[in-house]
Design a protein around this motif. Structure first.
Motif, PDB file in Angstrom:
ATOM      1  N   GLY A  86      15.745   4.851  -3.611  1.00 35.50           N
ATOM      2  CA  GLY A  86      15.527   4.685  -2.213  1.00 35.50           C
ATOM      3  C   GLY A  86      14.523   5.614  -1.812  1.00 35.50           C
ATOM      4  N   TRP A  87      14.152   5.544  -0.603  1.00 38.07           N
ATOM      5  CA  TRP A  87      12.717   6.223  -0.061  1.00 38.07           C
ATOM      6  C   TRP A  87      13.362   7.528   0.787  1.00 38.07           C
ATOM      7  CZ3 TRP A  87       8.018   4.636  -1.618  1.00 38.07           C
ATOM      8  CH2 TRP A  87       7.880   3.291  -2.215  1.00 38.07           C
ATOM      9  N   HIS A  88      13.163   8.603  -0.232  1.00 38.89           N
ATOM     10  CA  HIS A  88      13.757   9.849   0.564  1.00 38.89           C
ATOM     11  C   HIS A  88      12.698  10.903   0.750  1.00 38.89           C
ATOM     12  CE1 HIS A  88      17.827   8.336   0.253  1.00 38.89           C
ATOM     13  NE2 HIS A  88      17.625   7.717  -0.909  1.00 38.89           N
ATOM     14  N   GLU A  89      12.527  11.516   1.985  1.00 30.77           N
ATOM     15  CA  GLU A  89      11.613  12.451   2.206  1.00 30.77           C
ATOM     16  C   GLU A  89      11.895  13.809   1.232  1.00 30.77           C
ATOM     17  OE1 GLU A  89      11.685  13.728   6.335  1.00 30.77           O
ATOM     18  OE2 GLU A  89       9.723  13.094   6.582  1.00 30.77           O
ATOM     19  N   ALA A 123      11.445  10.283 -13.418  1.00 29.03           N
ATOM     20  CA  ALA A 123      11.163  10.047 -12.073  1.00 29.03           C
ATOM     21  C   ALA A 123       9.799   9.121 -11.993  1.00 29.03           C
ATOM     22  CB  ALA A 123      10.966  11.450 -11.542  1.00 29.03           C
ATOM     23  N   TYR A 124       8.887   9.412 -12.790  1.00 26.32           N
ATOM     24  CA  TYR A 124       7.666   8.453 -12.895  1.00 26.32           C
ATOM     25  C   TYR A 124       8.153   6.954 -12.946  1.00 26.32           C
ATOM     26  CZ  TYR A 124       4.602  12.351 -13.926  1.00 26.32           C
ATOM     27  OH  TYR A 124       3.923  13.807 -14.029  1.00 26.32           O
ATOM     28  N   THR A 125       8.962   6.626 -13.865  1.00 25.11           N
ATOM     29  CA  THR A 125       9.503   5.108 -13.900  1.00 25.11           C
ATOM     30  C   THR A 125       9.956   4.822 -12.743  1.00 25.11           C
ATOM     31  OG1 THR A 125       9.693   5.531 -16.384  1.00 25.11           O
ATOM     32  CG2 THR A 125      10.931   3.702 -15.358  1.00 25.11           C
ATOM     33  N   ALA A 126      10.816   5.319 -12.260  1.00 24.14           N
ATOM     34  CA  ALA A 126      11.589   5.146 -10.872  1.00 24.14           C
ATOM     35  C   ALA A 126      10.656   4.928  -9.891  1.00 24.14           C
ATOM     36  CB  ALA A 126      12.549   6.299 -10.464  1.00 24.14           C
ATOM     37  N   TRP A 127       9.665   6.032  -9.653  1.00 24.01           N
ATOM     38  CA  TRP A 127       8.583   5.766  -8.607  1.00 24.01           C
ATOM     39  C   TRP A 127       7.827   4.569  -8.749  1.00 24.01           C
ATOM     40  CZ3 TRP A 127       4.052   9.815  -8.658  1.00 24.01           C
ATOM     41  CH2 TRP A 127       3.244   9.673  -7.827  1.00 24.01           C
ATOM     42  N   ALA A 128       7.362   4.131 -10.144  1.00 27.98           N
ATOM     43  CA  ALA A 128       6.726   2.941 -10.205  1.00 27.98           C
ATOM     44  C   ALA A 128       7.492   1.709  -9.890  1.00 27.98           C
ATOM     45  CB  ALA A 128       6.047   2.924 -11.611  1.00 27.98           C
ATOM     46  N   ASP A 129       8.573   1.772 -10.372  1.00 30.42           N
ATOM     47  CA  ASP A 129       9.578   0.577  -9.972  1.00 30.42           C
ATOM     48  C   ASP A 129       9.767   0.347  -8.558  1.00 30.42           C
ATOM     49  OD1 ASP A 129       9.829   0.157 -13.028  1.00 30.42           O
ATOM     50  OD2 ASP A 129      11.913   1.082 -12.857  1.00 30.42           O
ATOM     51  N   TRP A 132       6.581   4.918   7.019  1.00 33.68           N
ATOM     52  CA  TRP A 132       7.528   5.929   6.098  1.00 33.68           C
ATOM     53  C   TRP A 132       7.465   5.871   4.669  1.00 33.68           C
ATOM     54  CZ3 TRP A 132      11.446   9.354   7.232  1.00 33.68           C
ATOM     55  CH2 TRP A 132      12.134   9.577   6.398  1.00 33.68           C
ATOM     56  N   ARG A 133       7.379   4.525   3.991  1.00 30.36           N
ATOM     57  CA  ARG A 133       7.291   4.435   2.645  1.00 30.36           C
ATOM     58  C   ARG A 133       6.108   5.142   1.928  1.00 30.36           C
ATOM     59  NH1 ARG A 133      11.850   2.736   3.560  1.00 30.36           N
ATOM     60  NH2 ARG A 133      12.610   0.563   3.179  1.00 30.36           N
ATOM     61  N   HIS A 134       4.971   4.968   2.870  1.00 27.21           N
ATOM     62  CA  HIS A 134       3.747   5.513   2.383  1.00 27.21           C
ATOM     63  C   HIS A 134       3.950   7.141   2.146  1.00 27.21           C
ATOM     64  CE1 HIS A 134      -0.282   7.583   2.996  1.00 27.21           C
ATOM     65  NE2 HIS A 134      -0.542   6.841   1.959  1.00 27.21           N
ATOM     66  N   GLY A 135       4.705   7.672   3.274  1.00 27.21           N
ATOM     67  CA  GLY A 135       4.619   8.976   3.338  1.00 27.21           C
ATOM     68  C   GLY A 135       5.187   9.646   2.393  1.00 27.21           C
ATOM     69  N   VAL A 136       6.355   9.060   1.728  1.00 25.57           N
ATOM     70  CA  VAL A 136       7.122   9.522   0.561  1.00 25.57           C
ATOM     71  C   VAL A 136       6.493   9.262  -0.599  1.00 25.57           C
ATOM     72  CG1 VAL A 136       9.319   9.033  -0.827  1.00 25.57           C
ATOM     73  CG2 VAL A 136       9.485   8.931   1.787  1.00 25.57           C
ATOM     74  N   HIS A 137       5.861   8.244  -0.889  1.00 30.33           N
ATOM     75  CA  HIS A 137       4.862   7.858  -1.950  1.00 30.33           C
ATOM     76  C   HIS A 137       3.716   8.900  -2.020  1.00 30.33           C
ATOM     77  CE1 HIS A 137       1.641   6.018  -4.579  1.00 30.33           C
ATOM     78  NE2 HIS A 137       1.090   6.198  -3.309  1.00 30.33           N
ATOM     79  N   ASP A 138       2.926   9.140  -0.791  1.00 34.03           N
ATOM     80  CA  ASP A 138       1.872  10.207  -0.884  1.00 34.03           C
ATOM     81  C   ASP A 138       2.425  11.544  -1.364  1.00 34.03           C
ATOM     82  OD1 ASP A 138      -0.841  10.271   0.018  1.00 34.03           O
ATOM     83  OD2 ASP A 138      -0.351  11.714   1.273  1.00 34.03           O
ATOM     84  N   ALA A 139       3.679  11.996  -0.836  1.00 37.27           N
ATOM     85  CA  ALA A 139       4.131  13.089  -0.992  1.00 37.27           C
ATOM     86  C   ALA A 139       4.351  13.412  -2.517  1.00 37.27           C
ATOM     87  CB  ALA A 139       5.500  13.582  -0.228  1.00 37.27           C
ATOM     88  N   ALA A 140       4.624  12.546  -3.380  1.00 43.84           N
ATOM     89  CA  ALA A 140       4.866  12.417  -4.669  1.00 43.84           C
ATOM     90  C   ALA A 140       3.667  12.440  -5.385  1.00 43.84           C
ATOM     91  CB  ALA A 140       5.550  10.969  -5.172  1.00 43.84           C
TER      92      ALA A 140
END
Length: 558
Positions: A271-274, A431-437, A455-463
């Motif tokens: 999911g997309w979690h802060e 975690a890299y794999t889960a993030w890319a998926d 929201w999605r971008h915020g979680v992605h950008d933090a990673a």
């Protein structure tokens, strides 16, 4: 008499030592005046403490230092007034004072003495207001008529008349008892520290806002580094070249990032979690991260958990006060904003307000919950409800040898990078794999819902930021270690190069979405081609991370 006018002027200019001296100079008078209004010394101390705190923040509005006594009196009265509306003062009729002053009554037992003191104070409360105030101020700690007059903003002759009138209401023995009782209830030497105690010069922490110091966006290692610097540990700032400019690299942060393992961490919960960026979760028990860090820096420590109950903050308030009085800031989780690490540098009013640095003090809604010190520190009331735990610095202890610390740090790095899950959350390489998926799932990016995209971008950008900063600090740590470990140097430098490459790959990801801090990046993320290109770069970064781990393992085998 101390030159309190000069002290007030210095305090107004920001000299905290001068302000404490002012508190010591006027604390008896403030408490005595508050008692004359409230008729209760416990409430009087509370009101006086609050008044001094308010006076500290309002000193800039005081035009002339010589006006301080009467100005302080008005502030004390304001805080007393809030209580007098709800409280009836205990009084004793003046006729009853004849019995109290009878020489035949000379109690020896503690209970009888306490009863006598209560009766004497009842007599004081029964005096007319002006006489009661003059009596309390004059007798609480030997203030002169002139000093009482300055505080009340009346001539000395007026003070003398009021005292004379008060004495007429009391027989000679009663005057002696009043003086003894009032003086016995004067505030103790600990009063100034209960008003306010703040450590100055603790380095600021917070998300990157520009300047020439390298970004520090991981709260725990950044907070640890700041505390170590305040405690006098020697970690230099190193000049480096990066992104076409010269930066100052905080060596304390480099060290804290690496020994804690946070430099090597990555999490991606389904999911997309802060809270994917909460690097205290790279271990099953966050205490392991803390223990490894404090062992490496050579300090004992104690974790103090907030206790549930009617007074949730009692224990943590006491431990903060004890540590600050020893000259040591406290690391805390929560207090303001998300439950990440911050620094407590002081307190007001016996801990009702805490003071310090937080990564979230300038952040929207959380910033609105706090005030500001002149130094920039945040001020937070009602802080205990949002505080989960403290880390209290203990004494210095022998540090392991640098070689032992280096090897422990490398073994811990491998564990963090290669552990597939932590508490059910994909971790490290997984975690890299889960993030890319997650980026490849088109259904998660509805073009018509910009708030979801944001929201999605915020979680992605933090990673992206987590990997960019963490791996870059890892590369710096390994490069320095290579100078100390010649036998391991080739593998360490190879691992450092892999981490540096990952840092550059994260900047490539920012470029694919429109550039670092692009305000429309969340909209660009709606483009499936952009997201798939980003996912490809993430997979490439994972390969560099795996390669770096192999080099670290080879270094350890040497």
């Amino acid at each position: 008499m101390d030159d309190w006018r000069a002290l007030v002027a210095d305090a107004r200019a920001g000299d905290l030592a001068a302000f404490e001296a002012v508190v010591r100079r006027f604390m008896d008078m403030a408490v005595g005046y508050a008692y004359s209004v409230l008729g209760d010394f416990c409430l009087a101390e509370d009101a006086a403490q609050e008044a001094f705190v308010q006076a500290y923040y309002d000193l800039g509005t005081l035009r002339e230092p010589q006006a301080f006594p009467s100005w302080l009196r008005r502030i004390v009265f304001k805080y007393c007034d809030r209580r007098t509306r709800r409280k009836r003062l205990p009084t004793l009729s003046l006729e009853a004072t004849m019995e109290i002053a009878d020489p035949q009554h000379d109690p020896q037992e503690a209970v009888q003495r306490r009863e006598l003191q209560e009766a004497v104070l009842g007599v004081v409360n029964a005096l007319p207001e002006h006489e009661r105030t003059a009596t309390a101020l004059f007798y609480i700690n030997g203030y002169s008529l002139a000093e009482v007059g300055e505080f009340l903003d009346v001539p000395v002759s007026t003070v003398k008349n009021r005292l004379h009138s008060a004495r007429k209401h009391m027989r000679d023995r009663m005057v002696d008892l009043v003086q003894e009782t009032l003086h016995g209830n004067a505030p103790d030497e600990g009063f100034p520290e209960r008003v306010r105690h703040v450590l100055q010069g603790v380095p600021r922490v917070g998300f990157y806002r520009g300047g020439d110091v390298c970004p520090e966006d991981a709260p725990f290692p950044s907070s640890l580094a700041a505390c170590l610097r305040h405690l006098g540990e020697d970690y230099p700032y190193l000049p480096i070249e990066a992104h076409g400019r010269t930066w100052r690299l905080n060596d304390a942060t480099v060290y804290a990032m690496a020994i804690s393992g946070i430099a090597y961490g990555l999490l991606w919960r389904p999911g997309w979690h802060e809270d994917n960026v909460d690097m205290m979760r790279i271990a099953d028990d966050p205490a392991e991260i803390i223990d490894r860090s404090f062992e490496a820096v050579g300090y004992s420590y104690e974790i103090v958990l907030a206790q549930d109950g009617s007074d949730r903050g009692a224990l943590i308030r006491r431990r903060i006060a004890e540590s600050v009085r020893r000259g040591r800031p406290v690391m805390a989780f929560g207090v303001l904003g998300l439950p990440e690490c911050c620094i407590i540098t002081g307190y007001d009013g016996e801990g009702d307000v805490v003071i310090g640095w937080s990564f979230f003090q300038d952040d929207g809604e959380w910033g609105q919950e706090s005030g500001r010190e002149r130094s920039g520190y945040f001020r937070r009331r009602d802080w205990a409800r949002d505080t989960q735990a403290l880390i209290v610095f203990g004494d210095k202890r022998p540090r392991p040898s640098q070689g032992e610390t280096n090897r422990k740090a490398l073994r811990w790095a491998l564990e963090v990078m290669r552990r597939p899950t932590v508490q059910g959350c994909p971790s490290g390489h997984a975690a890299y794999t889960a993030w890319a998926d997650a980026l490849r799932r088109d259904g998660d990016f509805p073009v018509e819902e910009p708030d979801v995209l944001r929201w999605r971008h915020g979680v992605h950008d933090a990673a992206v930021g987590t990997v960019a900063e963490g791996r870059w600090y890892a590369s710096q740590f390994l490069t320095e270690m290579a100078k100390e470990e010649p036998a391991m140097a080739p593998d360490l430098l190879a691992a450092a190069a892999c981490f540096s490459a990952e840092h550059d790959l994260m900047w490539r990801i920012w470029g694919l979405a429109g550039g670092h801090r692009c305000p429309k990046a969340h909209l660009n993320l709606a483009d499936g081609e952009v997201r798939r290109a980003i996912a490809t770069v993430i997979v490439e970064a994972r390969e560099r991370d795996i390669e770096a781990a192999a080099h670290i393992e080879a270094a350890l085998c040497r």
